[in-house]
Design a protein around this motif. Structure first.
Motif, mmCIF file in Angstrom:
data_model
loop_
_atom_site.group_PDB
_atom_site.id
_atom_site.type_symbol
_atom_site.label_atom_id
_atom_site.label_comp_id
_atom_site.label_asym_id
_atom_site.label_seq_id
_atom_site.Cartn_x
_atom_site.Cartn_y
_atom_site.Cartn_z
ATOM 1 N N ARG A 158 -0.943 -9.418 13.554
ATOM 2 C CA ARG A 158 0.367 -8.784 13.763
ATOM 3 C C ARG A 158 1.001 -8.517 12.398
ATOM 4 N N TRP A 159 0.392 -7.621 11.658
ATOM 5 C CA TRP A 159 0.805 -7.372 10.291
ATOM 6 C C TRP A 159 2.224 -6.820 10.195
ATOM 7 N N TRP A 160 2.672 -6.120 11.232
ATOM 8 C CA TRP A 160 4.003 -5.505 11.207
ATOM 9 C C TRP A 160 5.119 -6.543 11.259
ATOM 10 N N ASP A 161 4.789 -7.777 11.632
ATOM 11 C CA ASP A 161 5.783 -8.846 11.641
ATOM 12 C C ASP A 161 5.984 -9.474 10.267
ATOM 13 N N LYS A 162 5.130 -9.133 9.316
ATOM 14 C CA LYS A 162 5.250 -9.695 7.973
ATOM 15 C C LYS A 162 6.234 -8.848 7.153
ATOM 16 N N PRO A 163 7.187 -9.483 6.473
ATOM 17 C CA PRO A 163 8.235 -8.737 5.760
ATOM 18 C C PRO A 163 7.691 -7.696 4.788
ATOM 19 N N GLU A 164 6.582 -8.010 4.119
ATOM 20 C CA GLU A 164 6.075 -7.071 3.111
ATOM 21 C C GLU A 164 5.497 -5.787 3.709
ATOM 22 N N TYR A 165 5.215 -5.809 5.013
ATOM 23 C CA TYR A 165 4.656 -4.615 5.656
ATOM 24 C C TYR A 165 5.576 -4.053 6.749
ATOM 25 N N ALA A 166 6.767 -4.606 6.872
ATOM 26 C CA ALA A 166 7.652 -4.291 8.001
ATOM 27 C C ALA A 166 8.007 -2.812 8.093
ATOM 28 N N GLU A 167 8.079 -2.135 6.964
ATOM 29 C CA GLU A 167 8.461 -0.720 6.964
ATOM 30 C C GLU A 167 7.271 0.209 6.733
ATOM 31 N N MET A 168 6.069 -0.311 6.884
ATOM 32 C CA MET A 168 4.872 0.473 6.608
ATOM 33 C C MET A 168 4.262 0.987 7.916
ATOM 34 N N ALA A 169 4.142 2.299 8.067
ATOM 35 C CA ALA A 169 3.498 2.870 9.247
ATOM 36 C C ALA A 169 1.994 2.587 9.187
ATOM 37 N N TYR A 170 1.348 2.648 10.348
ATOM 38 C CA TYR A 170 -0.032 2.153 10.381
ATOM 39 C C TYR A 170 -1.035 2.963 9.558
ATOM 40 N N PRO A 171 -0.893 4.280 9.357
ATOM 41 C CA PRO A 171 -1.866 4.950 8.463
ATOM 42 C C PRO A 171 -1.816 4.407 7.038
ATOM 43 N N GLN A 172 -0.591 4.141 6.555
ATOM 44 C CA GLN A 172 -0.464 3.584 5.217
ATOM 45 C C GLN A 172 -1.048 2.167 5.161
ATOM 46 N N PHE A 173 -0.758 1.354 6.186
ATOM 47 C CA PHE A 173 -1.281 -0.004 6.173
ATOM 48 C C PHE A 173 -2.806 0.014 6.246
ATOM 49 N N TYR A 174 -3.347 0.862 7.101
ATOM 50 C CA TYR A 174 -4.803 0.891 7.271
ATOM 51 C C TYR A 174 -5.498 1.352 5.992
ATOM 52 N N LEU A 175 -5.064 2.470 5.443
ATOM 53 C CA LEU A 175 -5.765 3.048 4.297
ATOM 54 C C LEU A 175 -5.412 2.349 2.981
ATOM 55 N N ASN A 176 -4.121 2.109 2.746
ATOM 56 C CA ASN A 176 -3.709 1.493 1.478
ATOM 57 C C ASN A 176 -4.016 0.007 1.422
ATOM 58 N N GLN A 177 -3.720 -0.708 2.528
ATOM 59 C CA GLN A 177 -3.860 -2.156 2.498
ATOM 60 C C GLN A 177 -5.242 -2.618 2.971
ATOM 61 N N CYS A 178 -5.654 -2.199 4.170
ATOM 62 C CA CYS A 178 -6.927 -2.694 4.715
ATOM 63 C C CYS A 178 -8.128 -2.135 3.950
ATOM 64 N N CYS A 179 -8.120 -0.817 3.733
ATOM 65 C CA CYS A 179 -9.250 -0.181 3.048
ATOM 66 C C CYS A 179 -9.122 -0.236 1.528
ATOM 67 N N GLN A 180 -7.909 -0.555 1.059
ATOM 68 C CA GLN A 180 -7.644 -0.613 -0.376
ATOM 69 C C GLN A 180 -7.874 0.738 -1.055
ATOM 70 N N PHE A 181 -7.429 1.803 -0.390
ATOM 71 C CA PHE A 181 -7.359 3.116 -1.022
ATOM 72 C C PHE A 181 -5.978 3.199 -1.675
ATOM 73 N N PRO A 182 -5.883 3.216 -2.981
ATOM 74 C CA PRO A 182 -4.566 3.152 -3.633
ATOM 75 C C PRO A 182 -3.792 4.470 -3.622
ATOM 76 N N GLU A 183 -4.446 5.546 -3.283
ATOM 77 C CA GLU A 183 -3.802 6.859 -3.381
ATOM 78 C C GLU A 183 -2.679 7.039 -2.347
ATOM 79 N N THR A 184 -1.777 7.969 -2.630
ATOM 80 C CA THR A 184 -0.715 8.315 -1.692
ATOM 81 C C THR A 184 -1.318 8.934 -0.431
ATOM 82 N N ILE A 185 -0.821 8.530 0.730
ATOM 83 C CA ILE A 185 -1.318 9.041 2.003
ATOM 84 C C ILE A 185 -0.609 10.358 2.327
ATOM 85 N N ASP A 186 -1.359 11.420 2.377
ATOM 86 C CA ASP A 186 -0.811 12.763 2.608
ATOM 87 C C ASP A 186 -1.218 13.237 4.007
ATOM 88 N N ILE A 187 -0.281 13.146 4.951
ATOM 89 C CA ILE A 187 -0.533 13.612 6.320
ATOM 90 C C ILE A 187 0.137 14.964 6.474
#
Length: 341
Positions: A158-187
């Motif tokens: 339940r990553w969205w319950d953690k304060p450091e990720y509370a305002e992060m939408a799931y594409p950003q969390f998945y790609l930036n945090q889980c996959c460790q892609f540091p680039e800006t997510i451009d949808i």
């Protein structure tokens, strides 16, 4: 260099994860051949990306619902991909069969990164023959996924319950945090039908309705009344998301739409591609996960459970948002927008 990205289901994940990941890969490897493999209508969407050289489409016939029928089809897909001689294959999917495909490619000695089945293909077939694999196993990716992505295990918390990720939408969390892609997510996507028009007045606001999803937690019960109230307020309302219109026309319509009112389904991410704001009827999902501009307010204590099954006597009461409240929020949204302009 030849690169293949895999992400098959669903369409919202193709728009919000595969598409920005493809942009990232194109930035990293501007001269590479960049291909994708995806499912059904997702292939039509990815075909609109100028960054993509080739789209491999998996059809419904190639992906039967029964695993025993799907396995030989996916082995055929692996053999087909092996002939392409990719230098890098990245599986961004978490569904069981795409992870089986990635494992099959890995067992064939191909350069696979990302998510794949934690057991070998030989172990999988042995488990099927001895009936050791239960249906629950294939529905729980935290059991079957092994990954080269550093933080993939966080995706199943339940990553969205953690304060450091509370305002992060799931594409950003998945790609930036889980996959460790540091680039800006451009949808975003600019390749769509820009000739689309609506039969409405020049100054009339256009609203799109997308109020039904695949599961019970994505069914808004007052669609017809909501449409009637919005039209009574003078808005032009459309709701044609049945797959009968081409993807570039659908995107063109959303680009000319002032606001999309939607449940948590793929339509929100299609709207995001063309900069159409969304009002989300989130139901059991926390609004922060979806990153919508406007959301229906929480009205029951258990609302943000993020579960696909409800144990209340009135299932998914969190979807029971009265249409007049939505209309008022829509009016407030446009009033605030007019003040800024």
């Amino acid at each position: 260099m030849k690169i293949l990205l895999l992400r098959m289901m669903g369409l919202g994940d193709v728009a919000s994860i595969l598409l920005p990941a493809a942009k990232i890969m194109r930035q990293r490897y501007p001269d590479a051949e960049l291909d994708v493999m995806t499912f059904n209508v997702g292939a039509e969407l990815m075909g609109l990306m100028p960054e993509i050289d080739k789209v491999h489409m998996v059809t419904s016939e190639q992906w039967p619902s029964e695993m025993q029928e799907a396995l030989p089809r996916f082995i055929d897909l692996a053999e087909y991909l092996a002939y392409e001689e990719y230098d890098q294959i990245i599986n961004l999917d978490t569904w069981f069969m795409p992870c089986v495909l990635a494992r099959c490619l890995k067992d064939m000695g191909l350069p696979v990164a990302g998510n794949y089945l934690q057991m070998s293909m030989q172990e999988l077939f042995s488990s099927l023959l001895t009936f050791e694999i239960q249906q629950s196993y294939v529905q729980q990716p935290w059991q079957y996924i092994e990954s080269t992505f550093p933080n993939m295990a966080q995706w199943f918390e339940r990553w969205w319950d953690k304060p450091e990720y509370a305002e992060m939408a799931y594409p950003q969390f998945y790609l930036n945090q889980c996959c460790q892609f540091p680039e800006t997510i451009d949808i975003s996507l600019d390749n769509f039908d820009k000739t689309v028009t609506f039969p409405c007045g020049e100054r009339q606001r256009v609203i799109a309705l997308s109020t039904s999803g695949r599961i019970a937690s994505k069914q808004y019960p007052y669609k017809d009344e909501l449409k009637r109230l919005l039209e009574a307020e003078g808005y032009y309302v459309w709701s044609e998301f049945n797959g009968e219109v081409s993807m570039d026309v659908t995107l063109g319509r959303l680009a000319k739409t002032d606001l999309l009112i939607t449940v948590a389904t793929a339509t929100q991410w299609l709207a995001r591609l063309v900069d159409c704001p969304s009002y989300m009827i989130t139901g059991p999902l926390p609004p922060s996960i979806l990153g919508a501009e406007v959301s229906a307010e929480k009205h029951i204590d258990c609302q943000y459970c993020a579960q696909s099954e409800c144990h209340l006597d009135t299932p998914f009461a969190c979807m029971d948002i009265k249409p007049d409240l939505i209309v008022q929020q829509v009016k407030n949204f446009f009033n605030d927008k007019d003040k800024v302009q």
